[in-house]
Design an enzyme around this catalytic site. Structure first.
Site, PDB file in Angstrom:
ATOM      1  N   LEU A 121      -0.536  -3.537  74.810  1.00 10.52           N
ATOM      2  CA  LEU A 121      -1.699  -3.353  73.948  1.00 10.52           C
ATOM      3  C   LEU A 121      -1.499  -3.985  72.571  1.00 10.52           C
ATOM      4  CD1 LEU A 121      -3.985  -0.475  73.929  1.00 10.52           C
ATOM      5  CD2 LEU A 121      -2.923  -0.873  71.719  1.00 10.52           C
ATOM      6  N   HIS A 122      -2.523  -4.595  72.035  1.00  8.22           N
ATOM      7  CA  HIS A 122      -2.449  -5.160  70.684  1.00  8.22           C
ATOM      8  C   HIS A 122      -3.836  -5.173  70.056  1.00  8.22           C
ATOM      9  CE1 HIS A 122      -2.904  -8.306  73.718  1.00  8.22           C
ATOM     10  NE2 HIS A 122      -3.619  -8.995  72.834  1.00  8.22           N
ATOM     11  N   ILE A 123      -3.837  -5.086  68.729  1.00 11.24           N
ATOM     12  CA  ILE A 123      -5.095  -5.079  67.982  1.00 11.24           C
ATOM     13  C   ILE A 123      -5.301  -6.462  67.380  1.00 11.24           C
ATOM     14  CG2 ILE A 123      -6.329  -4.055  66.018  1.00 11.24           C
ATOM     15  CD1 ILE A 123      -4.407  -1.596  66.371  1.00 11.24           C
TER      16      ILE A 123
END
Ligand SMILES: [Zn+2]
Length: 167
Positions: A121-123
């Site tokens: 997951l990454h923003i």
């Protein structure tokens, strides 16, 4: 919202389909934060910040937990808090050093939602400027894009280091 036109991302889309089983590039970046090729601009206790090699706009950064997690629900509150703090720090720095006027901030959770690396997951933080939808096609040449990534890396790495010195 006006859409950004980013044709150089075709390289990425093609590669993403070909190298699905390869090592997670975010975990690789976490292991080798000082390697320029990994484009890591800052490291915190639970989180790293790196530039996107296939940006939607100049200064497009990604904030990721150091743990290889695919779902927000699997994260400790401590990590969630640091992620949110990093959004705040990053937007502040992008405003200061790149004069960003606005941001698109988001998470693509799951491949169906458009995640290139669904397992980690990454923003995304995409800085926006007035008129950038007109500006980007003019500099859409791949060579110019990679030069601008190098430049953004140098500027942002320095800004994040100065920020950390100031804590
Ligand atoms: Zn990973």
């Amino acid at each position: 919202m006006d859409r950004l036109w980013a044709p150089w991302r075709m390289n990425y889309i093609r590669q993403a389909n070909e190298v699905e089983d390869e090592e997670c590039f975010i975990c690789k970046a976490i292991e080798h934060t000082s390697d320029r090729n990994n484009l890591v601009v800052a490291e915190f206790s639970h989180v790293i910040i790196l530039l996107n090699k296939y940006p939607y706009n100049n200064g497009h950064i990604m904030i990721a937990p150091k743990k290889h997690l695919s779902n927000i629900k699997d994260m400790d509150n401590e990590i969630k808090l640091e992620l949110m703090n990093c959004i705040s720090i990053s937007t502040n720095i992008l405003e200061q050093v790149l004069n960003a006027e606005g941001f698109n901030i988001g998470i693509n959770m799951g491949r169906v939602a458009g995640a290139g690396v669904p397992d980690h997951l990454h923003i995304h933080i995409v800085p926006r400027w007035n008129g950038d939808t007109n500006y980007m096609p003019i500099i859409s040449d791949t060579k110019i894009i990679s030069q601008s990534i190098e430049e953004a890396y140098t500027i942002l790495k320095k800004a994040f280091m100065e920020y950390k010195d100031g804590i």
